[in-house]
Design a protein around this motif. Structure first.
Motif, short mmCIF file in Angstrom:
data_model
loop_
_atom_site.label_atom_id
_atom_site.label_comp_id
_atom_site.label_asym_id
_atom_site.label_seq_id
_atom_site.Cartn_x
_atom_site.Cartn_y
_atom_site.Cartn_z
N ALA A 159 18.04 57.03 52.26
CA ALA A 159 18.12 55.91 53.14
C ALA A 159 18.28 54.85 52.33
CB ALA A 159 17.03 55.91 53.93
N HIS A 160 19.04 53.80 52.79
CA HIS A 160 19.33 52.44 51.97
C HIS A 160 19.40 51.24 53.00
CE1 HIS A 160 20.58 49.39 49.45
NE2 HIS A 160 21.62 48.87 50.37
N ILE A 161 18.15 50.48 52.99
CA ILE A 161 18.19 49.24 53.50
C ILE A 161 18.95 47.94 53.02
CG2 ILE A 161 16.47 47.64 54.73
CD1 ILE A 161 14.64 49.88 54.99
N PHE A 163 28.56 40.63 53.86
CA PHE A 163 29.33 41.62 54.55
C PHE A 163 29.82 41.06 55.84
CE2 PHE A 163 28.32 44.23 51.19
CZ PHE A 163 29.29 45.17 50.96
N GLY A 164 29.05 40.02 56.26
CA GLY A 164 29.46 39.34 57.65
C GLY A 164 28.12 39.63 58.51
N ALA A 165 28.00 41.04 58.80
CA ALA A 165 26.72 41.32 59.66
C ALA A 165 25.47 41.62 58.80
CB ALA A 165 27.03 42.53 60.37
N TYR A 166 25.64 41.63 57.55
CA TYR A 166 24.42 41.77 56.63
C TYR A 166 24.73 41.34 55.30
CZ TYR A 166 27.03 45.95 55.34
OH TYR A 166 28.01 46.90 54.73
N LYS A 167 23.61 41.20 54.36
CA LYS A 167 24.01 41.05 53.05
C LYS A 167 23.48 42.03 52.10
CE LYS A 167 23.54 35.86 53.83
NZ LYS A 167 23.87 36.07 55.27
N GLU A 168 24.03 42.20 51.04
CA GLU A 168 23.52 43.00 50.05
C GLU A 168 23.36 42.64 48.38
OE1 GLU A 168 22.69 46.18 49.82
OE2 GLU A 168 23.39 46.98 51.98
N TYR A 169 22.55 43.23 47.92
CA TYR A 169 22.15 42.82 46.43
C TYR A 169 23.19 43.84 45.47
CZ TYR A 169 19.57 42.00 42.03
OH TYR A 169 19.05 41.45 40.91
N ALA A 170 23.79 43.17 44.49
CA ALA A 170 24.69 44.24 43.74
C ALA A 170 24.89 43.52 42.20
CB ALA A 170 26.04 44.12 44.42
N ARG A 171 25.38 44.30 41.28
CA ARG A 171 25.57 43.82 39.91
C ARG A 171 27.14 44.02 39.82
NH1 ARG A 171 21.61 42.56 36.77
NH2 ARG A 171 19.55 42.95 37.55
N VAL A 172 27.51 43.23 38.88
CA VAL A 172 29.12 43.09 38.60
C VAL A 172 29.37 43.94 37.37
CG1 VAL A 172 30.95 41.51 37.65
CG2 VAL A 172 29.16 40.38 39.28
N VAL A 173 30.47 44.80 37.71
CA VAL A 173 30.87 45.95 36.67
C VAL A 173 31.96 45.15 36.13
CG1 VAL A 173 31.82 47.96 36.78
CG2 VAL A 173 30.34 47.58 38.28
N ASN A 174 32.91 44.64 36.56
CA ASN A 174 34.20 43.90 35.96
C ASN A 174 34.91 43.03 36.89
OD1 ASN A 174 36.33 45.51 37.23
ND2 ASN A 174 35.51 47.14 35.98
N TYR A 214 36.26 41.22 42.30
CA TYR A 214 35.33 41.72 41.34
C TYR A 214 34.97 43.08 41.87
CZ TYR A 214 34.29 37.06 39.23
OH TYR A 214 34.36 35.81 38.48
N GLU A 215 34.75 43.96 40.58
CA GLU A 215 34.10 45.51 41.14
C GLU A 215 32.69 45.17 40.97
OE1 GLU A 215 34.58 49.92 39.97
OE2 GLU A 215 35.44 48.44 38.74
N VAL A 216 31.75 45.40 42.13
CA VAL A 216 30.40 45.52 42.06
C VAL A 216 29.79 46.99 42.21
CG1 VAL A 216 30.36 43.17 42.57
CG2 VAL A 216 30.26 44.86 44.29
N TRP A 217 28.50 47.01 41.76
CA TRP A 217 27.75 48.29 41.97
C TRP A 217 26.64 47.95 42.80
CZ3 TRP A 217 28.52 53.17 39.68
CH2 TRP A 217 27.53 54.14 40.32
N GLN A 218 26.63 48.34 44.09
CA GLN A 218 25.58 48.00 44.91
C GLN A 218 24.37 48.71 44.62
OE1 GLN A 218 26.70 47.61 49.55
NE2 GLN A 218 28.81 48.12 48.51
N GLU A 219 23.03 48.32 45.28
CA GLU A 219 22.08 49.11 45.31
C GLU A 219 21.92 50.51 45.94
OE1 GLU A 219 18.43 47.59 44.02
OE2 GLU A 219 20.29 47.39 42.79
N SER A 220 23.11 50.68 46.67
CA SER A 220 23.05 51.89 47.65
C SER A 220 23.67 53.06 46.78
CB SER A 220 24.08 51.81 49.00
OG SER A 220 25.19 51.04 48.75
#
Length: 294
Positions: free
Chosen positions: A105-107, A35-46, A5-11
């Motif tokens: 900056a992105h957390i 991502f292993g060391a951390y987690k991210e919120y994202a939306r699916v592009v396709n 999947y291609e996703v768009w991250q909050e960053s």
């Protein structure tokens, strides 16, 4: 079955990641990435399709789950937390006396990691700054130096064409652009016209460059000697899209427009030098313009 999947991250980054078919994800679905060391919120592009056999699945982040209501509420809280943390980081950077300008900056979603992007005209030793930021924000700090094109991509804007900047809306990776692309498309070499909001040459100069090269393959160069209706002439100008030429007939000095199909033959090769009396405009060269940009 594993799907890519291609996703768009909050960053603001687009990323390829792995999911499984029973997740039944659709466009714009909110997901949590691991991502292993951390987690991210994202939306699916396709959905790009099934993972190729030869692909390295370990290098791609995994889609843990579709975001729940609690996840979405936490993402909204992170937006507010990110603003306050960015202000705090900017104050610390301002006191560091380093030649650094913070862009943003992105957390991460789990607040374990902060990525700080900055502009600087030179390489900077920011190790002490990283320690101060980590102590103040209470998380791992990653500093990333970016260029002016990256800043335009992140901040967005409207181009001279009236549309959203290409780098913001769909370009994933920047390509090299040079002033020769503008010259071969017969564009004005005015910096205000061929430069984008980032101050570098517009990315769109490369979009049609290959097409112009194909068109110009059988077109004579400025200053070339040609035969038109049995008379020798010199090329003064060319219009590639119309495949037409502005020529001066040697016999009587007439200036006329002719199509490429009307030419009888080329007297000189396309690499012939332009004479002083040909009337072609050769005043601008790549070295003279000084508009070249990456």
């Amino acid at each position: 079955m594993k799907l890519v999947y291609e996703v768009w991250q909050e960053s603001g980054l687009r990323t390829d990641c792995l999911g499984i078919d029973n997740q039944k994800l659709k466009k714009n679905d909110a997901v949590i990435l691991d991502f292993g060391a951390y987690k991210e919120y994202a939306r699916v592009v396709n959905c790009r399709g099934e993972l190729p056999i030869e692909a390295d699945s370990e290098s791609l982040p995994q889609i843990l789950r579709r975001a729940t209501l609690q996840d979405q509420n936490k993402a909204n809280e992170n937006h507010r937390f990110n603003r306050t943390s960015s202000q705090k980081a900017e104050k610390i950077i301002g006191k560091s006396n380093l030649d650094i300008s913070m862009v943003d900056a992105h957390i991460s979603f789990d607040r374990r990691r902060a990525v700080i992007r900055f502009l600087s005209p030179k390489r900077v030793d920011f190790r002490q700054l990283v320690r101060e930021l980590a102590s103040s924000l209470g998380m791992k700090i990653e500093m990333r130096q970016v260029g002016v094109r990256d800043v335009a991509k992140m901040r967005g804007g409207i181009g001279t064409c009236g549309r959203v900047l290409c780098c913001t809306s769909w370009i994933h990776e920047f390509q090299s652009v040079n002033v020769r692309m503008a010259k071969e498309q017969h564009l004005s070499l005015n910096n205000n016209i061929i430069s984008g909001q980032c101050g570098r040459l517009k990315c769109c100069l490369a979009f049609e460059y290959e097409g112009y090269q194909l068109i110009s393959e059988d077109m004579p160069l400025h200053g070339s000697k040609i035969m038109v209706r049995g008379q020798e002439a010199r090329v003064l100008d060319t219009t590639l899209l119309n495949r037409s030429l502005l020529v001066r007939v040697k016999q009587d000095g007439r200036v006329m427009n002719v199509s490429r199909e009307q030419l009888d033959d080329l007297v000189d090769s396309k690499d012939s030098a332009c004479g002083d009396d040909c009337g072609a405009d050769t005043s601008c060269s790549t070295d003279d313009c000084g508009s070249c940009g990456d």
